[in-house]
Design an enzyme around this catalytic site. Structure first.
Site, mmCIF file in Angstrom:
data_model
loop_
_atom_site.group_PDB
_atom_site.id
_atom_site.type_symbol
_atom_site.label_atom_id
_atom_site.label_comp_id
_atom_site.label_asym_id
_atom_site.label_seq_id
_atom_site.Cartn_x
_atom_site.Cartn_y
_atom_site.Cartn_z
ATOM 1 N N ASN A 229 15.740 58.974 35.990
ATOM 2 C CA ASN A 229 16.497 57.723 35.896
ATOM 3 C C ASN A 229 17.677 57.925 34.946
ATOM 4 O O ASN A 229 17.853 59.011 34.392
ATOM 5 C CB ASN A 229 15.586 56.571 35.452
ATOM 6 C CG ASN A 229 14.995 56.844 34.084
ATOM 7 O OD1 ASN A 229 15.707 56.935 33.096
ATOM 8 N ND2 ASN A 229 13.681 57.001 34.036
ATOM 9 N N LYS A 307 10.246 75.705 46.764
ATOM 10 C CA LYS A 307 11.314 74.762 47.083
ATOM 11 C C LYS A 307 11.129 74.227 48.510
ATOM 12 O O LYS A 307 10.943 75.021 49.446
ATOM 13 C CB LYS A 307 12.666 75.468 46.939
ATOM 14 C CG LYS A 307 13.825 74.541 47.131
ATOM 15 C CD LYS A 307 15.146 75.270 47.015
ATOM 16 C CE LYS A 307 16.267 74.357 47.501
ATOM 17 N NZ LYS A 307 17.475 75.062 47.816
ATOM 18 N N PRO A 324 0.591 56.841 34.097
ATOM 19 C CA PRO A 324 -0.049 55.980 33.099
ATOM 20 C C PRO A 324 1.018 55.200 32.338
ATOM 21 O O PRO A 324 2.141 55.689 32.184
ATOM 22 C CB PRO A 324 -0.741 56.981 32.165
ATOM 23 C CG PRO A 324 -0.055 58.270 32.376
ATOM 24 C CD PRO A 324 0.461 58.271 33.780
ATOM 25 N N ASP A 325 0.690 54.023 31.889
ATOM 26 C CA ASP A 325 1.616 53.256 31.060
ATOM 27 C C ASP A 325 1.369 53.646 29.603
ATOM 28 O O ASP A 325 0.331 53.334 29.031
ATOM 29 C CB ASP A 325 1.413 51.755 31.275
ATOM 30 C CG ASP A 325 2.566 50.970 30.669
ATOM 31 O OD1 ASP A 325 2.845 51.173 29.465
ATOM 32 O OD2 ASP A 325 3.185 50.174 31.392
ATOM 33 N N ILE A 326 2.319 54.352 29.037
ATOM 34 C CA ILE A 326 2.141 54.910 27.683
ATOM 35 C C ILE A 326 2.046 53.785 26.662
ATOM 36 O O ILE A 326 1.150 53.755 25.817
ATOM 37 C CB ILE A 326 3.309 55.862 27.349
ATOM 38 C CG1 ILE A 326 3.334 57.009 28.370
ATOM 39 C CG2 ILE A 326 3.192 56.409 25.934
ATOM 40 C CD1 ILE A 326 4.615 57.789 28.419
ATOM 41 N N LYS A 358 5.302 41.052 29.350
ATOM 42 C CA LYS A 358 5.011 42.420 28.898
ATOM 43 C C LYS A 358 4.324 42.446 27.549
ATOM 44 O O LYS A 358 3.490 43.313 27.266
ATOM 45 C CB LYS A 358 6.308 43.227 28.826
ATOM 46 C CG LYS A 358 6.443 44.093 30.032
ATOM 47 C CD LYS A 358 7.769 44.702 30.230
ATOM 48 C CE LYS A 358 8.025 44.701 31.725
ATOM 49 N NZ LYS A 358 9.347 45.074 32.074
HETATM 50 O O1 C5P Z 1 7.103 47.958 32.794
HETATM 51 P P1 C5P Z 1 8.364 48.486 32.219
HETATM 52 O O2 C5P Z 1 8.677 49.884 32.637
HETATM 53 O O3 C5P Z 1 9.560 47.567 32.365
HETATM 54 O O4 C5P Z 1 8.053 48.505 30.664
HETATM 55 C C1 C5P Z 1 8.972 49.001 29.766
HETATM 56 C C2 C5P Z 1 8.284 49.376 28.481
HETATM 57 O O5 C5P Z 1 7.070 50.071 28.728
HETATM 58 C C3 C5P Z 1 9.125 50.336 27.665
HETATM 59 O O6 C5P Z 1 8.808 50.127 26.310
HETATM 60 C C4 C5P Z 1 8.646 51.682 28.165
HETATM 61 O O7 C5P Z 1 8.885 52.694 27.197
HETATM 62 C C5 C5P Z 1 7.174 51.425 28.352
HETATM 63 N N1 C5P Z 1 6.542 52.218 29.416
HETATM 64 C C6 C5P Z 1 5.670 53.205 29.081
HETATM 65 N N2 C5P Z 1 5.028 53.927 30.069
HETATM 66 C C7 C5P Z 1 5.290 53.665 31.364
HETATM 67 C C8 C5P Z 1 6.190 52.663 31.724
HETATM 68 C C9 C5P Z 1 6.813 51.965 30.722
HETATM 69 O O8 C5P Z 1 5.455 53.452 27.879
HETATM 70 N N3 C5P Z 1 4.666 54.380 32.294
#
Ligand code: C5P
Length: 422
Positions: A229, A307, A324-326, A358
């Site tokens: 991104n 490739k 995973p959502d960190i 959030k």
């Molecule tokens: O859900 P979204 O991507 O909009 O959330 C943004 C927040 O969550 C940011 O603080 C981003 O660093 C964190 N995030 C994360 N791991 C992910 C997705 C988002 O830590 N997989």
């Protein structure tokens, strides 16, 4: 069978001095890498006469650096940073000249400058003619370096390229690997005397540990393509710098970015979301966790080993799985949860409303919400307009430079965490 990953995640800076033993440095790189280390190589002018930059680059998978004043290298990574980015420095072969420079603080080329500027210890594998090794000057230099914390492996006895017999042959690559493993078992950082350094010992975040995630993540499609991104890492870098200036001990976990990292913070470079999560967990315990990274929501389930080729079957179908959502993971930790967990919410509509959601779903204390609609130029730009959203309400700030956003955020965090006030 591949060897045990005894050096997994370790970053090594290999200085290759001049000497016939430089050919063994190539095998050494292979041995270090197959144990999980990443290796950046620096060639001295004499080293380059024995090992080619091309072969070292091919084996390390990284650009090889040779010159102190190469602008192209310095744009990516200055010599100070290069010298501090590694966990350990390895000098192989270590010539009498390199050891003399290191022992006496000379800095007239890239290798010797790195050895003077570094904050990490080194392991040296000397290789030279036996009279040069046994010369009192060399032995004095070695004694000085050992007293200062350097480690030596070899030289071994044997027949030398010059026909003489005695100590002077460079240790074998596996012996050097063992010395590297042993060195990494103890702290490799060289402490500064009290009261100096970039990190302030006073300031509103003195004594606090702050972990910041920053930049994008890259999720491999195949060895050459990835999902990414537009995050530049500027906001995360600015936050790390502001926290360090406020006296905190800062760990910056950054995805691949093109901007220079701030001084005085510990940098962990990662590529993928999985690596970022792993680095974040390992950086704990901390007082404050700030998730400024733009983490890829999905990764390719099974990246291709080779490739992907254009062909008659049309475009490949990519199966994506969720990363995973960190932030949610760290926010949801029990005992190990940092006292303050801060997330970012990059939105293009209903900015504050979505930030509130959030706050709950990601278990954070504060969400910094910003409107990243393309017309605002936030992604990659130098300015940001944010709203600080917490359980109590919203604090909307005017359009500010990212450094100012970082400064204000750090002040707000310091107020909450109750550090000593300046
Ligand atoms: O859900 P979204 O991507 O909009 O959330 C943004 C927040 O969550 C940011 O603080 C981003 O660093 C964190 N995030 C994360 N791991 C992910 C997705 C988002 O830590 N997989």
């Amino acid at each position: 069978m591949s060897p045990r990953q005894t050096l997994a995640g370790k970053r090594l800076l290999l200085i290759v001095g001049g000497g016939i033993a430089a050919y063994k440095a190539l095998d050494l790189v292979r041995r270090l890498k197959e144990r999980g280390a990443s290796v950046h190589a620096v060639l001295t002018a004499a080293g380059a006469r024995f090992a080619t930059p091309l072969s070292l680059a091919a084996l390390t998978g990284e650009p090889v650096r040779e010159n102190l004043f190469s602008l192209t290298d310095d744009a990516r990574m200055g010599h100070i940073e290069l010298s501090r980015d590694a966990d350990l420095i390895v000098i192989a072969p270590a010539t009498a000249d390199l050891l003399a420079k290191a022992a006496n603080g000379l800095a007239d080329d890239l290798a010797s400058t790195l050895l003077l500027a570094t904050d990490k210890r080194f392991v040296a594998a000397p290789a030279m003619n036996l009279r040069m090794w046994l010369h009192p000057a060399t032995q004095r230099n070695v004694a000085t370096l050992v007293a200062e914390g350097a480690r030596f492996v070899g030289p071994n006895d044997g027949e030398m390229a010059c026909g003489e017999f005695g100590p002077g042959r460079m240790a074998e690559p596996l012996e050097i690997v063992a010395a590297v493993e042993a060195a990494l078992a103890s702290p490799t950082a060289i402490p500064l005397p009290a009261g100096v350094g970039v990190r302030a010992s006073s300031g509103p975040l003195a004594g606090k540990r702050v972990v910041v995630t920053s930049g994008p993540t890259h999720e491999a499609i195949d060895p050459v393509r990835y999902i990414a991104n537009r995050s530049s890492g500027k906001q995360g870098n600015a936050i790390a710098a502001a926290a360090a200036a406020a006296g905190a001990e800062v760990v910056l976990i950054s995805g691949p970015v093109g901007v220079a990292f701030p001084a005085g913070v510990e940098i962990h470079r990662v590529e993928t979301a999985m690596e970022m999560l792993d680095a974040a967990r390992r950086a704990l315990p901390a007082d404050i966790f700030i998730a400024a990274a733009a983490v890829a929501d999905w990764r390719v389930a099974a990246p291709a080993k080779g490739k992907l080729k254009k062909g008659a079957n049309g475009p490949p179908r990519l199966e994506l799985v969720e990363n995973p959502d960190i932030l949610a993971t760290i926010g949801g930790l029990g005992a190990n949860r940092p006292a303050l967990v801060v997330g970012f919410a990059a939105e293009t509509s209903d900015v504050v409303l979505n930030a509130r959601k959030k706050l709950a779903s990601k278990h954070c204390d504060i969400v910094v919400a910003n409107d990243v609609s393309p017309e605002n130029g936030v992604m990659g730009g130098d300015e940001n307009t944010v709203h600080l959203v917490d359980a109590k309400g919203v604090d909307s700030w005017p359009k500010l430079r990212k450094e100012e956003v970082a400064g204000r955020l750090v002040e707000a965090l310091a107020r909450r965490i109750g550090g000593p006030v300046k």
